[in-house]
Design a protein around this motif. Structure first.
Motif, PDB file in Angstrom:
ATOM      1  N   THR A  96      56.495  36.783 100.527  1.00 22.90           N
ATOM      2  CA  THR A  96      55.203  37.471 100.546  1.00 22.90           C
ATOM      3  C   THR A  96      54.616  37.339  99.148  1.00 22.90           C
ATOM      4  O   THR A  96      55.361  37.250  98.154  1.00 22.90           O
ATOM      5  N   ALA A  97      53.291  37.306  99.065  1.00 22.56           N
ATOM      6  CA  ALA A  97      52.668  37.086  97.755  1.00 22.56           C
ATOM      7  C   ALA A  97      51.277  37.683  97.715  1.00 22.56           C
ATOM      8  O   ALA A  97      50.658  37.949  98.753  1.00 22.56           O
ATOM      9  N   THR A  98      50.805  37.884  96.499  1.00 21.77           N
ATOM     10  CA  THR A  98      49.416  38.258  96.243  1.00 21.77           C
ATOM     11  C   THR A  98      48.841  37.261  95.247  1.00 21.77           C
ATOM     12  O   THR A  98      49.501  36.928  94.253  1.00 21.77           O
ATOM     13  N   GLN A  99      47.650  36.761  95.534  1.00 20.79           N
ATOM     14  CA  GLN A  99      46.996  35.825  94.622  1.00 20.79           C
ATOM     15  C   GLN A  99      45.699  36.432  94.109  1.00 20.79           C
ATOM     16  O   GLN A  99      44.932  37.028  94.866  1.00 20.79           O
ATOM     17  N   TYR A 100      45.473  36.259  92.813  1.00 20.00           N
ATOM     18  CA  TYR A 100      44.275  36.756  92.140  1.00 20.00           C
ATOM     19  C   TYR A 100      43.542  35.545  91.574  1.00 20.00           C
ATOM     20  O   TYR A 100      44.149  34.698  90.918  1.00 20.00           O
ATOM     21  N   MET A 101      42.219  35.468  91.811  1.00 18.25           N
ATOM     22  CA  MET A 101      41.446  34.309  91.369  1.00 18.25           C
ATOM     23  C   MET A 101      40.134  34.724  90.716  1.00 18.25           C
ATOM     24  O   MET A 101      39.523  35.728  91.111  1.00 18.25           O
ATOM     25  N   THR A 102      39.726  33.939  89.731  1.00 18.79           N
ATOM     26  CA  THR A 102      38.406  34.085  89.127  1.00 18.79           C
ATOM     27  C   THR A 102      37.656  32.771  89.293  1.00 18.79           C
ATOM     28  O   THR A 102      38.259  31.697  89.415  1.00 18.79           O
ATOM     29  N   ALA A 103      36.338  32.869  89.297  1.00 22.78           N
ATOM     30  CA  ALA A 103      35.504  31.699  89.587  1.00 22.78           C
ATOM     31  C   ALA A 103      35.150  30.903  88.339  1.00 22.78           C
ATOM     32  O   ALA A 103      35.149  29.677  88.356  1.00 22.78           O
ATOM     33  N   ASP A 104      34.825  31.565  87.270  1.00 20.63           N
ATOM     34  CA  ASP A 104      34.387  30.871  86.066  1.00 20.63           C
ATOM     35  C   ASP A 104      34.817  31.692  84.850  1.00 20.63           C
ATOM     36  O   ASP A 104      34.296  32.785  84.627  1.00 20.63           O
ATOM     37  N   VAL A 105      35.785  31.240  84.122  1.00 17.50           N
ATOM     38  CA  VAL A 105      36.502  29.966  84.187  1.00 17.50           C
ATOM     39  C   VAL A 105      37.519  30.038  85.334  1.00 17.50           C
ATOM     40  O   VAL A 105      38.196  31.052  85.480  1.00 17.50           O
ATOM     41  N   PRO A 106      37.644  28.949  86.156  1.00 16.92           N
ATOM     42  CA  PRO A 106      38.608  28.994  87.253  1.00 16.92           C
ATOM     43  C   PRO A 106      40.018  29.300  86.749  1.00 16.92           C
ATOM     44  O   PRO A 106      40.556  28.593  85.891  1.00 16.92           O
ATOM     45  N   SER A 107      40.598  30.374  87.275  1.00 22.42           N
ATOM     46  CA  SER A 107      41.937  30.811  86.882  1.00 22.42           C
ATOM     47  C   SER A 107      42.589  31.499  88.070  1.00 22.42           C
ATOM     48  O   SER A 107      41.897  31.970  88.982  1.00 22.42           O
TER      49      SER A 107
END
Length: 264
Positions: A96-107
């Motif tokens: 099981t996992a959780t992913q966190y993302m940002t758009a700019d800067v892509p991370s």
């Protein structure tokens, strides 16, 4: 003596497991908050004008998935359940996992658990790191070389499918491919990588090809995106498969289903 040892195990083991769990997720939470806060959030919205510099096929895709009027610099958080293989001769392991993302800067930051193993993978501002720990207490593997930077950024690029606002980033240079694909080159600080995106008959992106490091060897990699669904206003794939395209044959080592998708 044996009775005393048994009592100590019963008392100490749950406490140690709880502490390891707390230690690991406290580290992840701190890193996520730093990533979110460093990149900011003005909650401005995406307009058609923002799409103008992009190739037509990408513009059409982004309109189709619904990013017009979406938040341009928010953050995405979603859950994953799936299976992973650590080697071609290994068995599938549930996680099981959780992913966190940002758009700019892509991370991104990926926090996964397959008890008693905890894994944190990330690419933040072009710097990658993989950390594996036992019970969340003792690190048993760690990688943060330039090869990790490149491989993690390639993963980040391909997984912008899950947060398509990231395709607007000025860090990405787009070219039309001769086979109908779109080639993307992403440069974040001193880290550079590239990959190609392919469309299905509905005009949705469903495949990403790149080169990533498998241990110390640079190998061909394919990510397959499937089962698009509209969640919180965005049409995103909810299933993914990851495959190493080795000389000895294809090795699928990862698949997952996405749920609890949020944008904040």
């Amino acid at each position: 003596m044996l009775l005393l040892i048994g009592i100590l195990i019963v008392l100490v083991l749950p406490t140690s497991i709880f502490y390891g769990h707390y230690r690991f997720y406290s580290m992840v939470d701190k890193e996520v908050q730093n990533m979110f806060n460093n990149l900011g959030n003005t909650e401005k919205v995406v307009t058609k004008k923002d799409l103008a510099p992009l190739p037509k096929k990408l513009r059409d895709y982004l309109i189709k998935v619904g990013i017009i009027d979406a938040c341009a610099d928010c953050h995405a958080t979603f859950k994953q359940t799936g299976r992973i293989k650590t080697g071609q001769d290994k068995k599938w392991i549930d996680f099981t996992a959780t992913q966190y993302m940002t758009a700019d800067v892509p991370s991104f930051i990926w926090s996964a658990k397959s008890f008693p193993i905890f894994i944190r993978d990330k690419s933040v501002r072009g710097k990658g790191e993989v950390k594996v720990s036992l019970f969340g207490m003792k690190d048993i593997a760690k990688s943060n070389t330039y090869k990790t930077d490149q491989s993690a950024l390639a993963r980040c690029l391909g997984e912008l499918l899950f947060y398509p606002v990231g395709f607007l980033s000025n860090a990405i240079i787009w070219e039309n491919g001769n086979d109908g694909s779109l080639k993307a080159t992403i440069i974040v600080n001193s880290t550079k990588t590239e990959g190609s995106f392919f469309f299905n008959e509905e005009g949705l992106l469903n495949r990403f090809e790149s080169k990533r490091y498998m241990n110390e060897s640079l190998e061909n990699f394919t990510g397959i995106a499937e089962d698009y669904k509209k969640i919180n206003g965005l049409l995103v794939p909810t299933k993914m498969r990851a495959i190493w395209n080795l000389k000895s044959g294809d090795f699928e080592y990862f698949n997952c289903t996405i749920s609890d998708y949020r944008i904040e």
